[in-house]
Scaffold this motif. Structure first.
Motif, PDB file in Angstrom:
ATOM      1  N   VAL A  68      -2.904   9.233  -1.848  1.00  0.00           N
ATOM      2  CA  VAL A  68      -3.704   9.598  -0.861  1.00  0.00           C
ATOM      3  C   VAL A  68      -3.247  10.703  -0.345  1.00  0.00           C
ATOM      4  O   VAL A  68      -3.960  11.706   0.173  1.00  0.00           O
ATOM      5  CB  VAL A  68      -4.308   8.475  -0.211  1.00  0.00           C
ATOM      6  CG1 VAL A  68      -5.252   9.029   1.043  1.00  0.00           C
ATOM      7  CG2 VAL A  68      -5.137   7.226  -0.950  1.00  0.00           C
ATOM      8  N   CYS A  69      -1.927  10.785   0.087  1.00  0.00           N
ATOM      9  CA  CYS A  69      -1.533  11.832   1.061  1.00  0.00           C
ATOM     10  C   CYS A  69      -0.592  12.765   0.277  1.00  0.00           C
ATOM     11  O   CYS A  69       0.167  13.680   0.604  1.00  0.00           O
ATOM     12  CB  CYS A  69      -0.424  11.353   1.943  1.00  0.00           C
ATOM     13  SG  CYS A  69      -1.237  10.323   3.331  1.00  0.00           S
ATOM     14  N   GLU A  70      -0.876  12.884  -1.175  1.00  0.00           N
ATOM     15  CA  GLU A  70      -0.352  13.711  -2.169  1.00  0.00           C
ATOM     16  C   GLU A  70       1.000  14.078  -2.064  1.00  0.00           C
ATOM     17  O   GLU A  70       1.472  15.023  -2.013  1.00  0.00           O
ATOM     18  CB  GLU A  70      -1.134  15.201  -1.847  1.00  0.00           C
ATOM     19  CG  GLU A  70      -2.739  15.304  -1.994  1.00  0.00           C
ATOM     20  CD  GLU A  70      -3.519  16.387  -1.791  1.00  0.00           C
ATOM     21  OE1 GLU A  70      -2.847  17.211  -0.787  1.00  0.00           O
ATOM     22  OE2 GLU A  70      -4.633  16.700  -2.192  1.00  0.00           O
ATOM     23  N   GLY A  71       1.558  12.690  -2.033  1.00  0.00           N
ATOM     24  CA  GLY A  71       3.074  12.676  -1.759  1.00  0.00           C
ATOM     25  C   GLY A  71       3.934  13.268  -0.878  1.00  0.00           C
ATOM     26  O   GLY A  71       5.069  13.106  -0.567  1.00  0.00           O
ATOM     27  N   ASP A  72       3.220  13.388   0.222  1.00  0.00           N
ATOM     28  CA  ASP A  72       3.687  13.701   1.681  1.00  0.00           C
ATOM     29  C   ASP A  72       4.072  12.393   2.266  1.00  0.00           C
ATOM     30  O   ASP A  72       3.230  11.504   2.589  1.00  0.00           O
ATOM     31  CB  ASP A  72       2.478  14.366   2.646  1.00  0.00           C
ATOM     32  CG  ASP A  72       3.261  15.023   3.844  1.00  0.00           C
ATOM     33  OD1 ASP A  72       4.260  14.303   4.523  1.00  0.00           O
ATOM     34  OD2 ASP A  72       2.587  15.995   4.204  1.00  0.00           O
ATOM     35  N   LYS A  73       5.554  12.175   2.270  1.00  0.00           N
ATOM     36  CA  LYS A  73       5.816  10.701   2.858  1.00  0.00           C
ATOM     37  C   LYS A  73       5.635  10.604   4.323  1.00  0.00           C
ATOM     38  O   LYS A  73       5.388   9.686   4.902  1.00  0.00           O
ATOM     39  CB  LYS A  73       7.293  10.671   2.701  1.00  0.00           C
ATOM     40  CG  LYS A  73       7.627  10.853   0.981  1.00  0.00           C
ATOM     41  CD  LYS A  73       9.241  10.379   0.936  1.00  0.00           C
ATOM     42  CE  LYS A  73       9.787  10.319  -0.521  1.00  0.00           C
ATOM     43  NZ  LYS A  73      11.054  10.108  -1.003  1.00  0.00           N
ATOM     44  N   LEU A 130       0.766  -1.244   0.090  1.00  0.00           N
ATOM     45  CA  LEU A 130       0.121  -0.001  -0.172  1.00  0.00           C
ATOM     46  C   LEU A 130       0.877   1.397  -0.003  1.00  0.00           C
ATOM     47  O   LEU A 130       0.365   2.336   0.110  1.00  0.00           O
ATOM     48  CB  LEU A 130      -0.804  -0.050   0.948  1.00  0.00           C
ATOM     49  CG  LEU A 130      -1.909  -1.035   1.262  1.00  0.00           C
ATOM     50  CD1 LEU A 130      -2.981  -0.978   2.373  1.00  0.00           C
ATOM     51  CD2 LEU A 130      -3.064  -0.766   0.035  1.00  0.00           C
ATOM     52  N   LYS A 131       1.990   1.029   0.063  1.00  0.00           N
ATOM     53  CA  LYS A 131       2.953   2.485   0.087  1.00  0.00           C
ATOM     54  C   LYS A 131       2.606   3.265  -0.908  1.00  0.00           C
ATOM     55  O   LYS A 131       2.429   4.529  -0.811  1.00  0.00           O
ATOM     56  CB  LYS A 131       4.509   1.837   0.053  1.00  0.00           C
ATOM     57  CG  LYS A 131       5.143   1.772   1.270  1.00  0.00           C
ATOM     58  CD  LYS A 131       6.416   1.408   1.246  1.00  0.00           C
ATOM     59  CE  LYS A 131       7.265   1.087   2.389  1.00  0.00           C
ATOM     60  NZ  LYS A 131       8.628   0.951   2.329  1.00  0.00           N
ATOM     61  N   LYS A 132       2.480   2.875  -2.240  1.00  0.00           N
ATOM     62  CA  LYS A 132       2.458   3.676  -3.396  1.00  0.00           C
ATOM     63  C   LYS A 132       1.201   4.352  -3.182  1.00  0.00           C
ATOM     64  O   LYS A 132       0.923   5.605  -3.491  1.00  0.00           O
ATOM     65  CB  LYS A 132       2.392   2.999  -4.768  1.00  0.00           C
ATOM     66  CG  LYS A 132       2.223   3.974  -5.925  1.00  0.00           C
ATOM     67  CD  LYS A 132       2.556   3.076  -7.143  1.00  0.00           C
ATOM     68  CE  LYS A 132       2.224   3.900  -8.528  1.00  0.00           C
ATOM     69  NZ  LYS A 132       2.590   3.144  -9.696  1.00  0.00           N
ATOM     70  N   LEU A 133       0.003   3.428  -2.867  1.00  0.00           N
ATOM     71  CA  LEU A 133      -1.357   4.286  -2.796  1.00  0.00           C
ATOM     72  C   LEU A 133      -1.310   5.127  -1.770  1.00  0.00           C
ATOM     73  O   LEU A 133      -2.089   6.138  -1.925  1.00  0.00           O
ATOM     74  CB  LEU A 133      -2.372   3.055  -2.572  1.00  0.00           C
ATOM     75  CG  LEU A 133      -3.762   3.528  -2.419  1.00  0.00           C
ATOM     76  CD1 LEU A 133      -4.314   4.111  -3.613  1.00  0.00           C
ATOM     77  CD2 LEU A 133      -4.509   2.166  -2.103  1.00  0.00           C
ATOM     78  N   ALA A 134      -0.758   4.811  -0.549  1.00  0.00           N
ATOM     79  CA  ALA A 134      -0.761   5.821   0.743  1.00  0.00           C
ATOM     80  C   ALA A 134      -0.119   7.096   0.160  1.00  0.00           C
ATOM     81  O   ALA A 134      -0.531   8.126   0.406  1.00  0.00           O
ATOM     82  CB  ALA A 134      -0.013   5.224   1.857  1.00  0.00           C
ATOM     83  N   THR A 159       3.433   7.487   5.889  1.00  0.00           N
ATOM     84  CA  THR A 159       3.928   6.592   6.781  1.00  0.00           C
ATOM     85  C   THR A 159       3.278   6.590   8.220  1.00  0.00           C
ATOM     86  O   THR A 159       2.984   5.682   8.717  1.00  0.00           O
ATOM     87  CB  THR A 159       5.581   7.109   7.269  1.00  0.00           C
ATOM     88  OG1 THR A 159       6.200   7.091   6.152  1.00  0.00           O
ATOM     89  CG2 THR A 159       6.011   6.222   8.129  1.00  0.00           C
ATOM     90  N   ALA A 160       2.693   7.747   8.462  1.00  0.00           N
ATOM     91  CA  ALA A 160       2.059   7.901   9.733  1.00  0.00           C
ATOM     92  C   ALA A 160       0.400   7.139   9.580  1.00  0.00           C
ATOM     93  O   ALA A 160       0.149   6.441  10.149  1.00  0.00           O
ATOM     94  CB  ALA A 160       1.369   9.221   9.926  1.00  0.00           C
ATOM     95  N   LEU A 161       0.020   7.108   8.135  1.00  0.00           N
ATOM     96  CA  LEU A 161      -1.124   6.405   7.794  1.00  0.00           C
ATOM     97  C   LEU A 161      -0.980   4.852   7.913  1.00  0.00           C
ATOM     98  O   LEU A 161      -1.807   4.232   8.226  1.00  0.00           O
ATOM     99  CB  LEU A 161      -1.718   6.782   6.272  1.00  0.00           C
ATOM    100  CG  LEU A 161      -2.825   6.083   5.754  1.00  0.00           C
ATOM    101  CD1 LEU A 161      -4.183   6.424   6.625  1.00  0.00           C
ATOM    102  CD2 LEU A 161      -2.760   6.507   4.371  1.00  0.00           C
ATOM    103  N   LEU A 162       0.070   4.380   7.519  1.00  0.00           N
ATOM    104  CA  LEU A 162       0.533   2.823   7.333  1.00  0.00           C
ATOM    105  C   LEU A 162       0.740   2.396   8.695  1.00  0.00           C
ATOM    106  O   LEU A 162       0.541   1.356   9.061  1.00  0.00           O
ATOM    107  CB  LEU A 162       1.468   2.885   6.518  1.00  0.00           C
ATOM    108  CG  LEU A 162       1.149   2.928   4.850  1.00  0.00           C
ATOM    109  CD1 LEU A 162       2.531   2.720   4.049  1.00  0.00           C
ATOM    110  CD2 LEU A 162       0.121   1.789   4.376  1.00  0.00           C
TER     111      LEU A 162
END
Length: 216
Positions: free
Chosen positions: A162-167, A155-159, A171-174
């Motif tokens: 969703v977060c508009e490129g904000d790493k 899900l890294k790429k999808l995350a 990361t916090a989402l995952l």
């Protein structure tokens, strides 16, 4: 001999099932021998149509391996996108295996007769609990496309999208714990009317598991 029979020459992937159901006065029962190279596309079209109560059921032949994926339990190699989606949308049953010898020309694989009885819009809305079905498939595609990876890596790429490129946000989402079950699901569980909803919340370490390990 069959005055009510109507034959239409049409691309099956272009059929507007809600419009056809309206024209015919109610939900459709679909019966057919599906072309193996577009089986999934046809099945997803029928599932989408069930949102509008346009398709009641489907009794169709398909490749045996595809049928096994549709009815697969969790924690096995056959469990994937088809399993999750169609067990969400319908009651699924493999009626029997069909050998290549009954077809002409003979295919090189076994086939199966599969029955799908769609649960209908009301139960489906309850099961989805406000989640957009298109987003479910998006998550499932990302999760199952690389089966050997953990859910987190899948899900890294999808995350990131969703977060508009904000790493950092991705990361916090995952890393976040799973959300609790919606109140509507809890209430439905308590009523006991839908066995499908006898599920469990995701474990705290959900993102470190492979998709098929997330057993409901």
């Amino acid at each position: 001999k069959h005055p009510s029979l109507e034959v239409r020459l049409q691309d099956v992937l272009q059929v507007d099932y809600p419009e056809l159901a309206l024209e015919k006065g109610g939900p459709l029962s679909v019966i057919g021998n599906l072309p193996y190279y577009i089986t999934s596309q046809i099945l997803f079209a029928l599932a989408d149509a069930s949102h509008f109560d346009a398709v009641r059921s489907a009794t169709v032949t398909m490749q045996w391996e595809v049928a096994q994926r549709i009815v697969a339990p969790t924690k096995c190699k056959d469990y994937g996108i088809l399993s999750v989606v169609f067990q969400l949308y319908a009651t699924c049953k493999v009626h029997f295996k069909i050998p290549p010898t009954v077809f002409y020309p003979q295919p090189k694989v076994d086939s199966a007769l599969v029955g799908l009885r769609f649960v209908g819009p009301s139960i489906l809305r309850q099961r989805l609990a406000g989640v957009n079905p298109a987003q479910i498939r998006r998550v499932l595609a990302a999760t199952f496309q690389q089966r050997r990876k953990t859910v987190r890596n899948g899900l890294k790429k999808l995350a990131l999208e969703v977060c508009e490129g904000d790493k950092d946000r991705a990361t916090a989402l995952l890393d976040s714990p799973p959300l609790p079950l919606p109140d509507s699901i809890v209430q439905a569980q308590e009523s006991g009317n839908d066995p499908f909803l006898d599920t469990q919340e995701l474990p705290l370490n959900w993102s470190s598991k492979r998709a098929e390990e997330l057993t409901p």
